[in-house]
Design a protein around this motif. Structure first.
Motif, PDB file in Angstrom:
ATOM      1  N   ARG A 246      11.672 -33.793 -31.684  1.00  0.00           N
ATOM      2  CA  ARG A 246      12.236 -32.636 -32.372  1.00  0.00           C
ATOM      3  C   ARG A 246      11.621 -32.648 -33.753  1.00  0.00           C
ATOM      4  NH1 ARG A 246      12.699 -30.656 -28.416  1.00  0.00           N
ATOM      5  NH2 ARG A 246      14.423 -30.846 -27.002  1.00  0.00           N
ATOM      6  N   VAL A 247      11.114 -31.492 -34.169  1.00  0.00           N
ATOM      7  CA  VAL A 247      10.424 -31.390 -35.448  1.00  0.00           C
ATOM      8  C   VAL A 247      11.237 -30.497 -36.377  1.00  0.00           C
ATOM      9  CG1 VAL A 247       8.262 -30.756 -36.601  1.00  0.00           C
ATOM     10  CG2 VAL A 247       8.215 -31.656 -34.248  1.00  0.00           C
ATOM     11  N   PHE A 248      11.401 -30.964 -37.602  1.00  0.00           N
ATOM     12  CA  PHE A 248      12.144 -30.226 -38.618  1.00  0.00           C
ATOM     13  C   PHE A 248      11.224 -29.998 -39.813  1.00  0.00           C
ATOM     14  CE2 PHE A 248      15.095 -32.474 -35.992  1.00  0.00           C
ATOM     15  CZ  PHE A 248      16.069 -31.543 -35.750  1.00  0.00           C
ATOM     16  N   VAL A 249      11.355 -28.821 -40.419  1.00  0.00           N
ATOM     17  CA  VAL A 249      10.491 -28.462 -41.540  1.00  0.00           C
ATOM     18  C   VAL A 249      11.314 -28.175 -42.788  1.00  0.00           C
ATOM     19  CG1 VAL A 249       8.608 -27.571 -40.124  1.00  0.00           C
ATOM     20  CG2 VAL A 249      10.441 -26.030 -40.821  1.00  0.00           C
ATOM     21  N   ALA A 250      10.737 -28.530 -43.935  1.00  0.00           N
ATOM     22  CA  ALA A 250      11.306 -28.172 -45.230  1.00  0.00           C
ATOM     23  C   ALA A 250      10.575 -26.922 -45.705  1.00  0.00           C
ATOM     24  CB  ALA A 250      11.123 -29.307 -46.234  1.00  0.00           C
ATOM     25  N   LEU A 251      11.351 -25.950 -46.144  1.00  0.00           N
ATOM     26  CA  LEU A 251      10.802 -24.674 -46.602  1.00  0.00           C
ATOM     27  C   LEU A 251      11.207 -24.434 -48.041  1.00  0.00           C
ATOM     28  CD1 LEU A 251      11.988 -22.589 -43.528  1.00  0.00           C
ATOM     29  CD2 LEU A 251       9.719 -23.568 -43.857  1.00  0.00           C
ATOM     30  N   GLU A 252      10.329 -23.769 -48.777  1.00  0.00           N
ATOM     31  CA  GLU A 252      10.699 -23.335 -50.114  1.00  0.00           C
ATOM     32  C   GLU A 252      11.776 -22.281 -49.968  1.00  0.00           C
ATOM     33  OE1 GLU A 252       7.263 -23.227 -53.225  1.00  0.00           O
ATOM     34  OE2 GLU A 252       6.504 -22.442 -51.320  1.00  0.00           O
ATOM     35  N   LYS A 253      12.867 -22.446 -50.679  1.00  0.00           N
ATOM     36  CA  LYS A 253      13.954 -21.473 -50.618  1.00  0.00           C
ATOM     37  C   LYS A 253      13.632 -20.328 -51.565  1.00  0.00           C
ATOM     38  CE  LYS A 253      18.911 -21.124 -50.593  1.00  0.00           C
ATOM     39  NZ  LYS A 253      20.174 -21.810 -50.815  1.00  0.00           N
ATOM     40  N   GLY A 254      13.728 -19.117 -51.036  1.00  0.00           N
ATOM     41  CA  GLY A 254      13.404 -17.930 -51.822  1.00  0.00           C
ATOM     42  C   GLY A 254      14.346 -17.722 -52.992  1.00  0.00           C
ATOM     43  N   THR A 255      13.896 -16.926 -53.931  1.00  0.00           N
ATOM     44  CA  THR A 255      14.690 -16.617 -55.119  1.00  0.00           C
ATOM     45  C   THR A 255      15.305 -15.229 -55.001  1.00  0.00           C
ATOM     46  OG1 THR A 255      12.719 -15.759 -56.202  1.00  0.00           O
ATOM     47  CG2 THR A 255      13.280 -18.072 -56.613  1.00  0.00           C
ATOM     48  N   GLY A 256      15.565 -14.805 -53.764  1.00  0.00           N
ATOM     49  CA  GLY A 256      16.130 -13.479 -53.570  1.00  0.00           C
ATOM     50  C   GLY A 256      15.073 -12.466 -53.165  1.00  0.00           C
ATOM     51  N   GLU A 257      13.799 -12.811 -53.383  1.00  0.00           N
ATOM     52  CA  GLU A 257      12.715 -11.927 -52.992  1.00  0.00           C
ATOM     53  C   GLU A 257      12.413 -12.125 -51.515  1.00  0.00           C
ATOM     54  OE1 GLU A 257       9.426 -13.009 -55.438  1.00  0.00           O
ATOM     55  OE2 GLU A 257      10.641 -13.026 -57.246  1.00  0.00           O
ATOM     56  N   ALA A 258      11.923 -11.076 -50.880  1.00  0.00           N
ATOM     57  CA  ALA A 258      11.556 -11.193 -49.466  1.00  0.00           C
ATOM     58  C   ALA A 258      10.286 -12.032 -49.350  1.00  0.00           C
ATOM     59  CB  ALA A 258      11.328  -9.820 -48.860  1.00  0.00           C
ATOM     60  N   ILE A 259      10.364 -13.129 -48.607  1.00  0.00           N
ATOM     61  CA  ILE A 259       9.202 -13.978 -48.370  1.00  0.00           C
ATOM     62  C   ILE A 259       8.732 -13.657 -46.956  1.00  0.00           C
ATOM     63  CG2 ILE A 259       8.363 -16.343 -48.166  1.00  0.00           C
ATOM     64  CD1 ILE A 259      10.509 -17.188 -50.127  1.00  0.00           C
ATOM     65  N   PRO A 260       7.509 -13.110 -46.789  1.00  0.00           N
ATOM     66  CA  PRO A 260       7.061 -12.695 -45.463  1.00  0.00           C
ATOM     67  C   PRO A 260       7.021 -13.835 -44.454  1.00  0.00           C
ATOM     68  CG  PRO A 260       5.291 -12.496 -47.099  1.00  0.00           C
ATOM     69  CD  PRO A 260       6.517 -12.912 -47.821  1.00  0.00           C
ATOM     70  N   SER A 261       6.529 -14.991 -44.838  1.00  0.00           N
ATOM     71  CA  SER A 261       6.464 -16.137 -43.946  1.00  0.00           C
ATOM     72  C   SER A 261       6.916 -17.352 -44.744  1.00  0.00           C
ATOM     73  CB  SER A 261       5.039 -16.329 -43.437  1.00  0.00           C
ATOM     74  OG  SER A 261       4.974 -17.440 -42.591  1.00  0.00           O
ATOM     75  N   PRO A 262       7.943 -18.065 -44.270  1.00  0.00           N
ATOM     76  CA  PRO A 262       8.407 -19.220 -45.029  1.00  0.00           C
ATOM     77  C   PRO A 262       7.282 -20.228 -45.256  1.00  0.00           C
ATOM     78  CG  PRO A 262       9.877 -18.738 -43.195  1.00  0.00           C
ATOM     79  CD  PRO A 262       8.667 -17.875 -43.027  1.00  0.00           C
ATOM     80  N   VAL A 263       7.218 -20.771 -46.463  1.00  0.00           N
ATOM     81  CA  VAL A 263       6.182 -21.733 -46.810  1.00  0.00           C
ATOM     82  C   VAL A 263       6.678 -23.130 -46.463  1.00  0.00           C
ATOM     83  CG1 VAL A 263       4.785 -22.692 -48.674  1.00  0.00           C
ATOM     84  CG2 VAL A 263       5.344 -20.247 -48.658  1.00  0.00           C
ATOM     85  N   VAL A 264       5.995 -23.774 -45.509  1.00  0.00           N
ATOM     86  CA  VAL A 264       6.359 -25.123 -45.092  1.00  0.00           C
ATOM     87  C   VAL A 264       5.833 -26.105 -46.128  1.00  0.00           C
ATOM     88  CG1 VAL A 264       6.078 -26.890 -43.320  1.00  0.00           C
ATOM     89  CG2 VAL A 264       6.322 -24.496 -42.653  1.00  0.00           C
ATOM     90  N   VAL A 265       6.743 -26.911 -46.686  1.00  0.00           N
ATOM     91  CA  VAL A 265       6.354 -27.895 -47.698  1.00  0.00           C
ATOM     92  C   VAL A 265       6.585 -29.329 -47.224  1.00  0.00           C
ATOM     93  CG1 VAL A 265       6.626 -26.314 -49.647  1.00  0.00           C
ATOM     94  CG2 VAL A 265       8.581 -27.686 -48.871  1.00  0.00           C
ATOM     95  N   GLY A 266       7.076 -29.500 -46.004  1.00  0.00           N
ATOM     96  CA  GLY A 266       7.267 -30.839 -45.471  1.00  0.00           C
ATOM     97  C   GLY A 266       7.777 -30.775 -44.049  1.00  0.00           C
ATOM     98  N   PHE A 267       7.725 -31.921 -43.375  1.00  0.00           N
ATOM     99  CA  PHE A 267       8.226 -31.989 -42.001  1.00  0.00           C
ATOM    100  C   PHE A 267       8.555 -33.427 -41.650  1.00  0.00           C
ATOM    101  CE2 PHE A 267       3.723 -32.833 -41.461  1.00  0.00           C
ATOM    102  CZ  PHE A 267       3.717 -33.891 -40.561  1.00  0.00           C
ATOM    103  N   TYR A 268       9.340 -33.576 -40.593  1.00  0.00           N
ATOM    104  CA  TYR A 268       9.526 -34.872 -39.954  1.00  0.00           C
ATOM    105  C   TYR A 268       9.809 -34.650 -38.489  1.00  0.00           C
ATOM    106  CZ  TYR A 268      14.648 -34.278 -40.151  1.00  0.00           C
ATOM    107  OH  TYR A 268      15.940 -33.820 -40.000  1.00  0.00           O
ATOM    108  N   SER A 269       9.601 -35.710 -37.694  1.00  0.00           N
ATOM    109  CA  SER A 269       9.899 -35.632 -36.268  1.00  0.00           C
ATOM    110  C   SER A 269      10.891 -36.725 -35.909  1.00  0.00           C
ATOM    111  CB  SER A 269       8.621 -35.792 -35.431  1.00  0.00           C
ATOM    112  OG  SER A 269       8.088 -37.091 -35.559  1.00  0.00           O
ATOM    113  N   LEU A 270      11.758 -36.400 -34.955  1.00  0.00           N
ATOM    114  CA  LEU A 270      12.735 -37.355 -34.434  1.00  0.00           C
ATOM    115  C   LEU A 270      12.556 -37.489 -32.932  1.00  0.00           C
ATOM    116  CD1 LEU A 270      16.128 -36.384 -36.146  1.00  0.00           C
ATOM    117  CD2 LEU A 270      14.700 -38.372 -36.616  1.00  0.00           C
ATOM    118  N   SER A 271      12.635 -38.718 -32.443  1.00  0.00           N
ATOM    119  CA  SER A 271      12.565 -39.002 -31.010  1.00  0.00           C
ATOM    120  C   SER A 271      13.543 -40.120 -30.699  1.00  0.00           C
ATOM    121  CB  SER A 271      11.160 -39.468 -30.613  1.00  0.00           C
ATOM    122  OG  SER A 271      10.204 -38.507 -30.931  1.00  0.00           O
TER     123      SER A 271
END
Length: 129
Positions: free
Chosen positions: A42-67
């Motif tokens: 299972r893969v989880f991603v960290a995304l930059e949280k928007g400041t109220g503006e519409a973000i067209p595609s979330p920016v991935v800034v990190g990830f980890y996997s669990l098994s």
């Protein structure tokens, strides 16, 4: 800057991710989705949280996997193995891969990812052994 962590989805743009380690970058960009589909991790991603503006595609800034995995007690330190039942294998959880993008170095994203992974594993122990 604020971040949110969620399961990897098809809408997450992985192409621009770079942690500086080619093996991790390649796995995330090319194989993370396949491992997810095949129930390898299972893969989880960290995304930059928007400041109220519409973000067209979330920016991935990190990830980890669990098994999940099984450990043979003879692969554990003696003081740990002595406290466990004498089974052939012991169930465990594996944080297989963890990385944060170079753009957010020093902003605590790695620590946030690790804390989230531990929280999810501990939460699962309420439902499974």
């Amino acid at each position: 800057m604020k971040f949110v962590i969620e399961p990897l989805g098809k809408h997450h743009d992985r192409a621009g991710f770079s942690c500086g380690q080619p093996d991790l970058d390649s796995w995330f960009q090319l194989r993370a989705g396949q491992d997810e589909k095949r129930n390898v991790a299972r893969v989880f991603v960290a995304l930059e949280k928007g400041t109220g503006e519409a973000i067209p595609s979330p920016v991935v800034v990190g990830f980890y996997s669990l098994s999940s995995l099984s450990l043979a007690p003879d692969h554990l330190p003696d003081d740990v193995a002595r406290k466990l039942p004498r089974y052939e294998t012991i169930p465990a959880a594996l944080i297989g891969r963890l990385a944060r993008d170079q753009r957010v170095r020093g902003q605590g994203v790695g620590e946030l990812l690790l804390a989230d992974a531990i929280r999810r594993v501990l939460g699962a122990t309420r439902s499974i052994a």
